[in-house]
Structures are given as structure tokens and as C-alpha cells.
Design a protein around this motif. Structure first.
Motif, PDB file in Angstrom:
ATOM      1  N   SER A   9     -12.886  52.728  -9.507  1.00 23.20           N
ATOM      2  CA  SER A   9     -13.662  53.884  -9.896  1.00 23.20           C
ATOM      3  C   SER A   9     -14.570  52.622  -9.567  1.00 23.20           C
ATOM      4  O   SER A   9     -14.472  51.873  -9.934  1.00 23.20           O
ATOM      5  CB  SER A   9     -13.453  54.268 -11.753  1.00 23.20           C
ATOM      6  OG  SER A   9     -13.410  53.672 -12.424  1.00 23.20           O
ATOM      7  N   VAL A  10     -16.046  53.876  -9.699  1.00 25.75           N
ATOM      8  CA  VAL A  10     -17.160  53.367  -9.627  1.00 25.75           C
ATOM      9  C   VAL A  10     -17.186  51.930 -10.409  1.00 25.75           C
ATOM     10  O   VAL A  10     -18.359  51.232 -10.506  1.00 25.75           O
ATOM     11  CB  VAL A  10     -18.655  54.304  -8.840  1.00 25.75           C
ATOM     12  CG1 VAL A  10     -18.221  54.474  -7.477  1.00 25.75           C
ATOM     13  CG2 VAL A  10     -18.736  55.534 -10.377  1.00 25.75           C
ATOM     14  N   LEU A  11     -17.263  52.510 -11.978  1.00 28.28           N
ATOM     15  CA  LEU A  11     -16.962  51.824 -12.886  1.00 28.28           C
ATOM     16  C   LEU A  11     -16.918  49.946 -13.098  1.00 28.28           C
ATOM     17  O   LEU A  11     -17.145  49.135 -13.035  1.00 28.28           O
ATOM     18  CB  LEU A  11     -16.706  52.677 -14.317  1.00 28.28           C
ATOM     19  CG  LEU A  11     -16.427  52.276 -15.516  1.00 28.28           C
ATOM     20  CD1 LEU A  11     -18.294  51.130 -16.263  1.00 28.28           C
ATOM     21  CD2 LEU A  11     -16.438  52.874 -17.025  1.00 28.28           C
ATOM     22  N   ASP A  12     -14.950  50.395 -12.419  1.00 27.27           N
ATOM     23  CA  ASP A  12     -15.222  49.366 -12.287  1.00 27.27           C
ATOM     24  C   ASP A  12     -14.832  48.282 -11.359  1.00 27.27           C
ATOM     25  O   ASP A  12     -14.780  46.742 -11.871  1.00 27.27           O
ATOM     26  CB  ASP A  12     -13.427  49.570 -11.912  1.00 27.27           C
ATOM     27  CG  ASP A  12     -12.412  48.666 -11.534  1.00 27.27           C
ATOM     28  OD1 ASP A  12     -12.373  47.223 -12.268  1.00 27.27           O
ATOM     29  OD2 ASP A  12     -11.291  48.958 -10.458  1.00 27.27           O
ATOM     30  N   ALA A  13     -15.410  49.336 -10.581  1.00 28.00           N
ATOM     31  CA  ALA A  13     -16.586  48.228  -8.928  1.00 28.00           C
ATOM     32  C   ALA A  13     -17.757  47.481  -9.140  1.00 28.00           C
ATOM     33  O   ALA A  13     -17.921  46.367  -9.222  1.00 28.00           O
ATOM     34  CB  ALA A  13     -16.750  49.268  -7.720  1.00 28.00           C
ATOM     35  N   GLU A  14     -17.908  47.829 -10.463  1.00 25.67           N
ATOM     36  CA  GLU A  14     -19.083  47.273 -10.865  1.00 25.67           C
ATOM     37  C   GLU A  14     -19.591  46.633 -11.992  1.00 25.67           C
ATOM     38  O   GLU A  14     -19.475  44.976 -12.267  1.00 25.67           O
ATOM     39  CB  GLU A  14     -20.396  49.365 -11.888  1.00 25.67           C
ATOM     40  CG  GLU A  14     -21.909  48.432 -12.506  1.00 25.67           C
ATOM     41  CD  GLU A  14     -22.493  47.977 -11.315  1.00 25.67           C
ATOM     42  OE1 GLU A  14     -23.659  47.024 -11.660  1.00 25.67           O
ATOM     43  OE2 GLU A  14     -22.384  48.494 -10.091  1.00 25.67           O
ATOM     44  N   THR A  15     -18.098  46.497 -13.075  1.00 27.23           N
ATOM     45  CA  THR A  15     -17.916  45.616 -13.482  1.00 27.23           C
ATOM     46  C   THR A  15     -17.587  44.293 -12.995  1.00 27.23           C
ATOM     47  O   THR A  15     -17.520  43.199 -13.154  1.00 27.23           O
ATOM     48  CB  THR A  15     -16.626  45.521 -14.758  1.00 27.23           C
ATOM     49  OG1 THR A  15     -15.285  46.153 -13.621  1.00 27.23           O
ATOM     50  CG2 THR A  15     -16.972  47.192 -15.879  1.00 27.23           C
ATOM     51  N   HIS A  16     -16.434  44.522 -11.364  1.00 24.15           N
ATOM     52  CA  HIS A  16     -16.197  43.361 -10.831  1.00 24.15           C
ATOM     53  C   HIS A  16     -17.350  42.732  -9.950  1.00 24.15           C
ATOM     54  O   HIS A  16     -17.551  41.948  -9.552  1.00 24.15           O
ATOM     55  CB  HIS A  16     -15.477  43.631  -9.675  1.00 24.15           C
ATOM     56  CG  HIS A  16     -14.183  43.940 -10.637  1.00 24.15           C
ATOM     57  ND1 HIS A  16     -12.632  42.990 -10.061  1.00 24.15           N
ATOM     58  CD2 HIS A  16     -13.164  44.721 -11.139  1.00 24.15           C
ATOM     59  CE1 HIS A  16     -11.610  43.346 -10.108  1.00 24.15           C
ATOM     60  NE2 HIS A  16     -12.000  44.577 -10.778  1.00 24.15           N
ATOM     61  N   ARG A  17     -18.478  44.181  -9.713  1.00 25.63           N
ATOM     62  CA  ARG A  17     -19.714  43.121  -8.744  1.00 25.63           C
ATOM     63  C   ARG A  17     -20.431  41.699 -10.398  1.00 25.63           C
ATOM     64  O   ARG A  17     -20.943  41.191  -9.811  1.00 25.63           O
ATOM     65  CB  ARG A  17     -20.973  43.900  -9.473  1.00 25.63           C
ATOM     66  CG  ARG A  17     -20.665  45.245  -7.416  1.00 25.63           C
ATOM     67  CD  ARG A  17     -21.730  45.716  -7.031  1.00 25.63           C
ATOM     68  NE  ARG A  17     -21.624  46.867  -7.817  1.00 25.63           N
ATOM     69  CZ  ARG A  17     -21.109  47.546  -7.323  1.00 25.63           C
ATOM     70  NH1 ARG A  17     -20.165  47.616  -6.858  1.00 25.63           N
ATOM     71  NH2 ARG A  17     -21.091  48.813  -8.262  1.00 25.63           N
ATOM     72  N   ARG A  18     -20.524  42.565 -11.342  1.00 31.73           N
ATOM     73  CA  ARG A  18     -20.722  41.689 -13.279  1.00 31.73           C
ATOM     74  C   ARG A  18     -20.410  40.643 -13.370  1.00 31.73           C
ATOM     75  O   ARG A  18     -21.004  39.333 -13.412  1.00 31.73           O
ATOM     76  CB  ARG A  18     -21.162  42.793 -13.885  1.00 31.73           C
ATOM     77  CG  ARG A  18     -22.705  43.590 -13.728  1.00 31.73           C
ATOM     78  CD  ARG A  18     -22.903  45.114 -14.335  1.00 31.73           C
ATOM     79  NE  ARG A  18     -23.695  45.929 -13.851  1.00 31.73           N
ATOM     80  CZ  ARG A  18     -24.992  46.136 -14.348  1.00 31.73           C
ATOM     81  NH1 ARG A  18     -25.158  45.321 -15.888  1.00 31.73           N
ATOM     82  NH2 ARG A  18     -25.635  47.142 -14.159  1.00 31.73           N
ATOM     83  N   VAL A  19     -19.372  40.363 -13.564  1.00 29.45           N
ATOM     84  CA  VAL A  19     -18.286  39.537 -13.911  1.00 29.45           C
ATOM     85  C   VAL A  19     -18.162  39.332 -15.107  1.00 29.45           C
ATOM     86  O   VAL A  19     -17.584  39.497 -16.144  1.00 29.45           O
ATOM     87  CB  VAL A  19     -18.294  38.655 -13.203  1.00 29.45           C
ATOM     88  CG1 VAL A  19     -16.975  37.223 -13.287  1.00 29.45           C
ATOM     89  CG2 VAL A  19     -17.639  38.674 -11.407  1.00 29.45           C
TER      90      VAL A  19
END
Length: 479
Positions: free
Chosen positions: A101-111
């Protein structure tokens, strides 16, 4: 393992505040989440995936700094025959974050959640990280509930982890916990934190492990100037950390037996890094006989003493070789241990602030259930170490730059002044440039000599030549 914690109290004056804001901009650290991510987080907060098991009858409690609202862990401790039962609930982030999801992708960007002296940049939107997913008191939450039974000496006998609904009863802070335990007014579940914590500390010492009780470095603004002090951790900080370490070690053992997992590994520190630390000890007048091990020295230090506090801050440099190590299908990695823990170890107790922990929880629950891991976990597993390494490098840059900015703010009115210090590092290819550790204040900065090599490990008088937060980092020359 700990990083250097720096906090600014009071009202930071404009140059320091502006320098920290500029640093966030320079590093491309987003101040807010994209609208589509916030919208998805709002939907997830209203409708998480809830587990069928109800464990809300367990009177859990949390132990965190008093202002914390991103509460990853809640515990309940009890006696079990001659031993103990530790129940440890970890926020179930996967109940809110849909894979790909877009939320999942954002957490992978932030880490990672990034910590600055004046604020933090969270891994998850506030509605989740400090709201619906946080184990706040009086709220029913989905969690990965660990049950770890210990013998009379604190050794694990049985381990279980599964999804459950939980409900924390109380949000406690370290000072209050310490006070209740010291005055013997704590009820048994809380009083056992000291009993179990001390047993686990003894086991840690026996296996040669090290817990760095790193003090929080506090910069206080008063009338346009800054003062440096340290907040020494209480024994309760260490006991609480031992419950997290116990769970991380149990997670590693589960995954190693399962044959698929992600460990936090750390090889033994190289001789050069230990040598530099010995020079730092000398600079801070800390006696470190050669027959005394690093672990024994660390356990002998008092984080309430400024010199010892400064040294413990520098001890974190030995943790910089830590990495995430993925393995699968029974092919175990060459290194399975974390040298500071002196045992296999995994990150699993801070999923609101650290991406990898969400995956570790899933792998451990699959191991206990004797089921294959979820496909979305396996799909992300191979890329996870590099993602975490990138996030770690970014966090390290934030830490180093913040130290430079805050130390420059601390010394900005002392340019031209002289200090006593010790050269703790010299560049191999440029021996006239190195690092000096001051006696007071406990500041580390670059020193530029003239034509003669700097006297590595020697004490000398130095003069401050520049210090301007955001403009000029702290620099010294031999006086």
C-alpha cells in the motif's frame, strides 16, 4: 542498541533552531506525510485487522519516558512456581499496514524514526504511531503477545508468541517505577521487574554481554547561552531494557530453529576501535588497566558522573558494525551472534519506530505456529538489510550533524578560549589532523596541527578557533 541521545531544553535560540531546521531540509527529511498516506492511515486506524484471541484480562503496563506516546511494548510479570512468567505485548503494526500500500511504501522509505534534539520525524503517521497502534493505557489494541517462562535463575524455559487483543492498564515512567521499587510500594508485577531484571543482568555478565546505559546528553538554554549536562539512566531503565533483550534473544532462537529469519548481528570490535576508546578513557581520566576487559570496565562505570557519561557516549562507536542478516530455508549465516549481547539477537520490540521489527514479529509467529511465513514477508526479506542499512546511515548522519550543531552552540561564545584535552584519533594519511576530547566540557572536535604530527594519545592544551551552529563546526588547534 543505543545511539547518542541529545535533547535541548528551554527555548532554543534562533541560530540553533534554524541550524536544526536547515539540517532536516539538507538531508531531505520530510516534515509531513503525503496526503494519500495520511488518508490511508486514517482508514487503517478506524478499521484494523483484529485477532480472534482476547487477552485483555492481562493487566499490562508500559514503562517509557513520561512524554512518550508511541508505546511499542507493554508487560506483565508474575511468579510461576519457583520461576517467572514474562508476558510482553508488542504493537501489531501489520494489523494496520497493508502490504504494497502507499502507507507500506512510505514506511519503507522512512525505515526508522529519526531523533533530533528539538523534535523527531516518525516512521508512521501520528494517527497510528501515537494513536491507534500505540499501546496506550485504557485502550484495546492488537498486539503480538509474547509469553516467556523463566526458571529460578532467569533462563528461558518456554517461549510462545501469537496475535491477541490486549489492554494496558497503566502508563508508567522510569522515575516513578524506580521510586515505587525503592520504597517497596510496588505491587508484585512491577516489583518483579527489579527481580527479573537483576537476574538477566547477572546472566548477561556471565556470558560476556554488555548493556550500554547511555546517558541522555542535555543542552540547556539559559539567557542565550548553553550548558551541557547528562541525565543518567536509572536502574529501572536497565531492568526494562533486559525484558526487551530477553525477547529479542528469544526471537533469534525461534527463527534460527525455524530456518528463516532476520538477525541483528555484530562482529567483535576491531583492535583499532578499541584502541581509540582506550585513548578516550585516558582523555577523560578513566583508569582502564590492560587486564580489565571492555565489558568489565563498562559495568564499573557510573553514568551519573559526567566523565563516565561522556565515555559511555563514545562506547556507542563500537556498535557501528552491527547489521541485519537475513537467512532462509535452513541455510544459517556465518555470523549469528551480536557481540555486545554475546548471543543471537533480533530486533522485534519497537515496530512503531523501526521497520524491521514488523517482519521479525511475523516470522516468529509463523515459527511458533509451524506455518510458512506470509508471502509479503518473504517478498520483502532479501531487500530488508540494505533498506535498514540505508536508514541506519541516515540516522547516523543525523546523529553526527546534530552533535556538531549542538556542540557549536555550546561553545559559540568561547572562540579563542583554551581547554585541556587529549588527542584520541589521528588520520593515517594526514597526521596533522585528528580528533581531540576535551576534559570540560565533554566535547569532541577536530584539531588541526601545523607541520608536526599530532601526539596520538597525549594530553595537550588546545584553543578553540571556530564554533557557529549551522555555519562552522567546532575546530581546535594546539594552543
Amino acid at each position: 542498541m543505543p545511539r547518542r541521545h541529545i535533547r535541548v531544553t528551554g527555548a532554543p535560540e534562533a541560530p540553533l533552531r534554524a541550524a536544526l531546521t536547515a539540517l532536516r531540509t539538507e538531508l531531505g527529511i520530510a516534515a509531513t506525510f503525503p496526503p494519500e498516506v495520511l488518508a490511508e492511515a486514517e482508514r487503517a486506524a478506524r478499521d484494523p485487522a483484529l485477532p480472534p484471541t482476547d487477552a485483555t484480562d492481562i493487566p499490562l503496563f508500559t514503562v517509557d519516558p513520561p512524554t512518550s506516546t508511541d508505546l511499542d511494548q507493554a508487560m506483565h510479570l508474575s511468579r510461576l512456581g519457583t520461576g517467572y512468567r514474562v508476558r510482553y505485548a508488542i504493537a501489531d503494526v501489520a494489523a494496520f499496514v497493508v502490504p504494497e500500500s502507499v502507507l507500506d511504501a512510505e514506511t519503507h522509505r522512512r525505515v526508522l524514526t529519526l531523533y533530533f534534539p528539538d523534535e523527531r520525524t516518525p516512521l508512521h503517521p501520528t494517527v497510528l504511531g501515537e494513536g491507534a497502534a500505540s499501546l496506550l493505557p485504557g485502550q484495546t489494541r492488537p498486539a503480538a503477545l509474547w509469553t516467556i517462562d523463566l526458571d529460578t535463575d532467569g533462563n528461558p524455559l518456554a517461549v510462545d508468541v501469537r496475535r491477541a487483543l490486549v489492554r494496558s492498564r497503566a502508563k508508567l515512567d522510569y522515575a516513578g517505577v524506580q521510586r515505587e521499587i525503592d520504597t517497596k510500594t510496588a505491587e508484585e508485577p512491577l516489583a518483579l521487574l527489579a527481580e527479573i531484571g537483576r537476574l538477566r543482568e547477572a546472566l548477561e555478565a556471565d556470558r560476556g554481554g554488555i548493556s550500554l546505559n547511555v546517558p541522555e546528553q542535555e543542552i540547556t538554554e539559559r539567557n542565550g547561552t548553553y550548558e551541557l549536562s547528562y541525565r543518567a539512566p536509572l536502574p529501572a531503565d536497565g531492568w526494562n531494557a533486559q525484558i526487551s533483550l530477553l525477547t529479542g534473544m528469544a526471537a533469534a532462537d525461534l527463527m534460527l530453529a525455524y530456518g528463516t529469519g532476520v538477525l541483528r548481528t555484530l562482529p567483535a570490535a576491531p583492535d583499532g576501535a578499541v584502541g581509540r576508546l582506550r585513548r578516550t578513557a585516558r582523555a577523560l581520566h578513566i583508569d582502564w588497566p590492560h587486564h580489565v576487559s571492555y565489558a568489565a570496565l563498562v559495568r564499573s562505570l557510573d553514568p551519573g558522573l559526567p566523565r563516565h557519561a561522556a565515555f559511555l557516549q563514545e562506547c556507542t562507536t563500537l556498535l557501528r558494525g552491527a547489521r541485519y542478516t537475513v537467512f532462509r530455508d535452513g541455510r544459517l549465516p556465518e555470523i549469528t551472534t551480536h557481540s555486545a549481547v554475546a548471543a543471537p539477537y533480533a530486533h522485534c520490540t519497537a515496530p512503531l519506530r523501526r521497520l524491521a521489527d514488523r517482519y521479525t514479529s511475523e516470522l516468529c509467529m509463523a515459527a511458533v505456529a509451524e506455518e510458512p511465513p506470509p508471502d509479503w514477508v518473504l517478498a520483502a526479506l532479501d531487500a530488508l538489510p540494505e533498506e535498514m542499512a540505508d536508514g541506519g546511515r541516515r540516522a547516523g548522519t543525523v546523529e553526527r550533524e546534530c552533535v556538531d550543531i549542538v556542540e557549536a552552540a555550546l561553545l559559540k561564545d568561547s572562540v579563542g578560549a583554551e581547554f585541556d584535552g587529549c588527542v584520541v584519533d589521528v588520520r593515517d594519511q594526514q597526521p596533522t589532523v585528528g580528533t581531540v576530547q576535551l576534559d570540560t566540557p565533554a566535547v569532541i572536535g577536530r584539531i588541526d596541527g601545523d607541520t608536526a604530527p599530532l601526539p596520538l594519545g597525549e594530553r595537550l592544551r588546545v584553543r578553540l578557533t571556530q564554533a557557529d551552529p549551522g555555519t562552522a563546526k567546532v575546530r581546535f588547534v594546539p594552543a
